[in-house]
Write an enzyme that holds these catalytic residues in place. Structure first.
Site, short mmCIF file in Angstrom:
data_model
loop_
_atom_site.label_atom_id
_atom_site.label_comp_id
_atom_site.label_asym_id
_atom_site.label_seq_id
_atom_site.Cartn_x
_atom_site.Cartn_y
_atom_site.Cartn_z
N LYS A 159 103.27 30.11 -19.03
CA LYS A 159 104.41 30.69 -18.32
C LYS A 159 104.14 32.14 -17.93
O LYS A 159 103.22 32.79 -18.42
CB LYS A 159 105.68 30.61 -19.19
CG LYS A 159 106.23 29.20 -19.32
CD LYS A 159 106.52 28.56 -17.97
CE LYS A 159 107.68 29.22 -17.24
NZ LYS A 159 107.89 28.63 -15.89
N ASP A 171 112.36 27.80 -10.86
CA ASP A 171 111.31 28.79 -11.06
C ASP A 171 111.14 29.69 -9.85
O ASP A 171 110.69 30.84 -9.97
CB ASP A 171 109.97 28.11 -11.36
CG ASP A 171 109.79 27.83 -12.85
OD1 ASP A 171 110.37 28.57 -13.65
OD2 ASP A 171 109.09 26.87 -13.20
#
Length: 372
Positions: free
Chosen positions: A75, A270
């Site tokens: 991430k 995202d």
């Protein structure tokens, strides 16, 4: 090269940027790999397995960031991680910068070399490092949506596939790319009535050839989208513009047309989300309601199946990690235009045009940055 793999610290994120098999490949080619203690323990990858593969187990993230020439993550770096990056250090991970001005500012200030998985391309026009997680997220979106449809979760109490004598749920998938295709496949498998909207007629033809009458395909216009969303039990947002913020396709006004207890899953979260009412959530608190409509907007959805996701991701990233480590980032990026497309930040300059446009930075092309 010394390659560092810190433990992920985002909420309920259990993936790790490298498996023991990857460590063995890199060590076999003369590189050193630092793995943070217990980095993969949650998904059954133990420190002992990493040590046996040739890694050095390091107690803390600061030590990894201090010693490594390249940081491999899953991430985007959190603020405290960004502040540990240094001038010239390579960061290879998902970034999703367009909707994240804070991370972008910190990466610019760090003067690190930030290469984003999600903007690396291939000869077929695809995104090979985004695709594995898109596949996982697409499949999970139906699993998560079906659960959210349960009455106890705030949904309208509809079973996705129905039963004999009772109609199945209506599932609308916005976007026919990797996420949308895998979402539609899972929904069809569960017996739902599935409609996919896209603006590529070529893609709609491909989907029609693959699934035939099991799937309805529609060219995406505002009118078609509004009509489908108003009748849907479950809406999957699967829209992607590489590197850029996702367009807001489903407005708040459209929510008023939907059935109370309908569910919306925004897989584009995202990149800022493709629903006007989307805001990022976590696996700890995945849903919220707006105007009686349940929203599921978990920003690291594949982290929910972290073991599967880790192996799927690292299978794809390992060849690029080896190239960066063995050639050095400059030569690796010069040799491979597709990997070069992954360069988002280079020593204080934004090298991804979509990010620069979204956040108001001056853009310097990756080629210019490397030759400077």
């Amino acid at each position: 090269m010394i390659i560092g793999v810190p433990k992920e610290i985002k909420n309920h994120e259990y993936r790790i940027g490298m498996t023991p098999a990857g460590v063995r490949e890199l060590v076999g080619q003369g590189h050193a790999v630092l793995i943070q203690q217990d980095g993969g323990t949650a998904i059954g990858l133990t420190d002992e397995q990493y040590s046996a593969a040739g890694a050095e187990i390091v107690a803390s993230a600061p030590e990894i960031f201090e010693r490594a020439g390249m940081i491999i993550k899953v991430k985007e770096p959190q603020p405290e991680e960004c502040r540990m990056l240094r001038d010239g250090q390579i960061l290879f991970t998902y970034l999703h910068l367009a909707p994240d001005p804070q991370q972008t500012e910190l990466l610019v200030e760090s003067r690190a070399i930030a290469i984003a998985y999600e903007t690396v391309t291939d000869d077929r026009g695809g995104l090979p490092l985004l695709a594995p997680m898109s596949e996982v997220a697409g499949r999970m979106s139906i699993q998560a949506g079906a659960h959210a449809l349960e009455k106890a979760q705030g949904g309208n109490g509809t079973l996705l596939g129905g039963v004999p004598g009772v109609a199945p749920a209506k599932v609308v998938v916005i976007g026919g790319g990797v996420v949308g295709t895998h979402a539609a496949r899972m929904a069809i498998g569960q017996g739902a009535e599935v409609t996919v909207l896209d603006r590529s007629l070529a893609r709609l033809k491909e989907l029609d050839n693959l699934y035939g009458p099991a799937m309805k395909t529609l060219y995406s216009t505002a009118d078609a989208l509004e009509s489908c969303v108003s009748e849907a039990d479950l809406v999957i947002g699967a829209v992607l513009i590489p590197g850029a913020a996702a367009p807001k396709l489903v407005t708040r006004e459209m929510l008023k047309l939907m059935r109370p207890g309908a569910v919306m899953v925004d897989v584009a979260i995202d990149q800022g989300g493709c629903f006007e009412t989307s805001k990022a959530t976590t696996h700890q608190a995945p849903t919220y309601e707006v105007d009686g409509i349940v929203h599921y907007c978990v920003a690291n959805m594949p982290g929910g199946v972290a073991r599967t996701s880790t192996f799927a991701l690292t299978n794809a990233t390992l060849p690029y990690v080896i190239a960066l480590a063995s050639k050095g980032y400059q030569q690796a990026l010069q040799d491979d235009s597709h990997l070069r497309n992954g360069l988002n930040v280079h020593r204080g300059r934004i090298t991804c045009e979509a990010v620069a446009q979204a956040l108001g930075y001056d853009h310097l092309s990756a080629s210019e940055a490397l030759s400077a």
